[in-house]
Design a protein around this motif. Structure first.
Motif, PDB file in Angstrom:
ATOM      1  N   ARG A  71       0.855  -1.182   0.000  1.00 34.89           N
ATOM      2  CA  ARG A  71       0.000   0.000   0.000  1.00 34.89           C
ATOM      3  C   ARG A  71       0.890   1.230   0.000  1.00 34.89           C
ATOM      4  O   ARG A  71       1.967   1.224   0.574  1.00 34.89           O
ATOM      5  CB  ARG A  71      -0.935   0.008   1.207  1.00 34.89           C
ATOM      6  CG  ARG A  71      -1.996  -1.078   1.123  1.00 34.89           C
ATOM      7  CD  ARG A  71      -2.990  -1.031   2.258  1.00 34.89           C
ATOM      8  NE  ARG A  71      -2.288  -1.171   3.538  1.00 34.89           N
ATOM      9  CZ  ARG A  71      -2.660  -0.556   4.652  1.00 34.89           C
ATOM     10  NH1 ARG A  71      -3.703   0.227   4.682  1.00 34.89           N
ATOM     11  NH2 ARG A  71      -1.980  -0.733   5.775  1.00 34.89           N
ATOM     12  N   THR A  80      -3.906   5.361  -3.940  1.00 31.98           N
ATOM     13  CA  THR A  80      -3.885   4.166  -4.774  1.00 31.98           C
ATOM     14  C   THR A  80      -2.724   4.260  -5.753  1.00 31.98           C
ATOM     15  O   THR A  80      -2.223   5.341  -6.036  1.00 31.98           O
ATOM     16  CB  THR A  80      -5.206   4.016  -5.555  1.00 31.98           C
ATOM     17  OG1 THR A  80      -5.343   5.134  -6.441  1.00 31.98           O
ATOM     18  CG2 THR A  80      -6.404   3.938  -4.617  1.00 31.98           C
ATOM     19  N   TRP A  81      -2.325   3.114  -6.293  1.00 33.42           N
ATOM     20  CA  TRP A  81      -1.226   3.106  -7.261  1.00 33.42           C
ATOM     21  C   TRP A  81      -1.607   3.882  -8.511  1.00 33.42           C
ATOM     22  O   TRP A  81      -0.752   4.490  -9.154  1.00 33.42           O
ATOM     23  CB  TRP A  81      -0.841   1.662  -7.618  1.00 33.42           C
ATOM     24  CG  TRP A  81      -0.006   1.035  -6.546  1.00 33.42           C
ATOM     25  CD1 TRP A  81      -0.437   0.292  -5.483  1.00 33.42           C
ATOM     26  CD2 TRP A  81       1.409   1.121  -6.414  1.00 33.42           C
ATOM     27  NE1 TRP A  81       0.623  -0.079  -4.702  1.00 33.42           N
ATOM     28  CE2 TRP A  81       1.775   0.405  -5.253  1.00 33.42           C
ATOM     29  CE3 TRP A  81       2.414   1.738  -7.153  1.00 33.42           C
ATOM     30  CZ2 TRP A  81       3.088   0.280  -4.822  1.00 33.42           C
ATOM     31  CZ3 TRP A  81       3.728   1.603  -6.732  1.00 33.42           C
ATOM     32  CH2 TRP A  81       4.052   0.882  -5.575  1.00 33.42           C
ATOM     33  N   GLU A  82      -2.894   3.898  -8.870  1.00 32.54           N
ATOM     34  CA  GLU A  82      -3.347   4.620 -10.054  1.00 32.54           C
ATOM     35  C   GLU A  82      -3.269   6.130  -9.849  1.00 32.54           C
ATOM     36  O   GLU A  82      -2.919   6.877 -10.766  1.00 32.54           O
ATOM     37  CB  GLU A  82      -4.796   4.221 -10.420  1.00 32.54           C
ATOM     38  CG  GLU A  82      -4.962   2.781 -10.843  1.00 32.54           C
ATOM     39  CD  GLU A  82      -5.014   1.797  -9.672  1.00 32.54           C
ATOM     40  OE1 GLU A  82      -5.407   2.209  -8.551  1.00 32.54           O
ATOM     41  OE2 GLU A  82      -4.620   0.646  -9.865  1.00 32.54           O
ATOM     42  N   ASP A  83      -3.603   6.593  -8.649  1.00 32.48           N
ATOM     43  CA  ASP A  83      -3.600   8.036  -8.354  1.00 32.48           C
ATOM     44  C   ASP A  83      -2.228   8.558  -7.952  1.00 32.48           C
ATOM     45  O   ASP A  83      -2.007   9.775  -7.928  1.00 32.48           O
ATOM     46  CB  ASP A  83      -4.596   8.350  -7.225  1.00 32.48           C
ATOM     47  CG  ASP A  83      -6.033   8.078  -7.630  1.00 32.48           C
ATOM     48  OD1 ASP A  83      -6.314   8.082  -8.840  1.00 32.48           O
ATOM     49  OD2 ASP A  83      -6.869   7.861  -6.728  1.00 32.48           O
TER      50      ASP A  83
END
Length: 138
Positions: A71, A80-83
């Motif tokens: 995380r 998040t990894w995307e954000d």
């Protein structure tokens, strides 16, 4: 001649509670104001690797944390990894020239740390450091 005076009935002694309540209230306020509060950091718990030498000056820092379960946190806030890349650009614009400190759990795969470093470089980070803890003295 003598006159006998009638003595008044003495009232029972009373303790005035108002000053006592005032003093107690002021003591409570005094202790509330002077108490040192311990800040409990919420966010990620990371078991940092040990190193003999670590140094970071008093420069502005931005902390990126990677937990054992992969995380991500920026300055203690979950992302998040995307954000992550977009939020990183925003944070780096707020603090230009800040040193980005990567706090990776010692059980995080090396590839994950390299991936974060690559994202940091693309987001415009100029300086990076990896957080460690001093070895325990026996």
């Amino acid at each position: 001649m003598f006159q006998f005076r009638r003595m008044k009935k003495k009232s029972k002694p009373e303790v005035n509670m108002t000053p006592l309540v005032d003093v107690i209230l002021q003591l409570v306020i005094f202790f509330m104001v002077t108490t040192t509060f311990i800040s409990i950091e919420t966010g990620a718990q990371v078991n940092l690797p040990t190193a003999e030498f670590s140094q970071l000056g008093e420069a502005k820092t931005l902390t990126v944390t990677i937990t054992e379960d992969n995380r991500l946190f920026i300055n203690g806030s979950f992302v998040t990894w995307e954000d992550f890349p977009n939020l990183l650009v925003v944070e780096l614009r707020k603090e230009p020239g800040a040193t980005v400190v990567i706090e990776a759990d010692k059980n995080v795969l090396h590839g994950r740390v390299v991936q974060v470093m690559d994202i940091l470089k693309r987001a415009g980070a100029q300086k990076m450091a990896i957080a460690t803890r001093p070895p325990e003295k026996e």
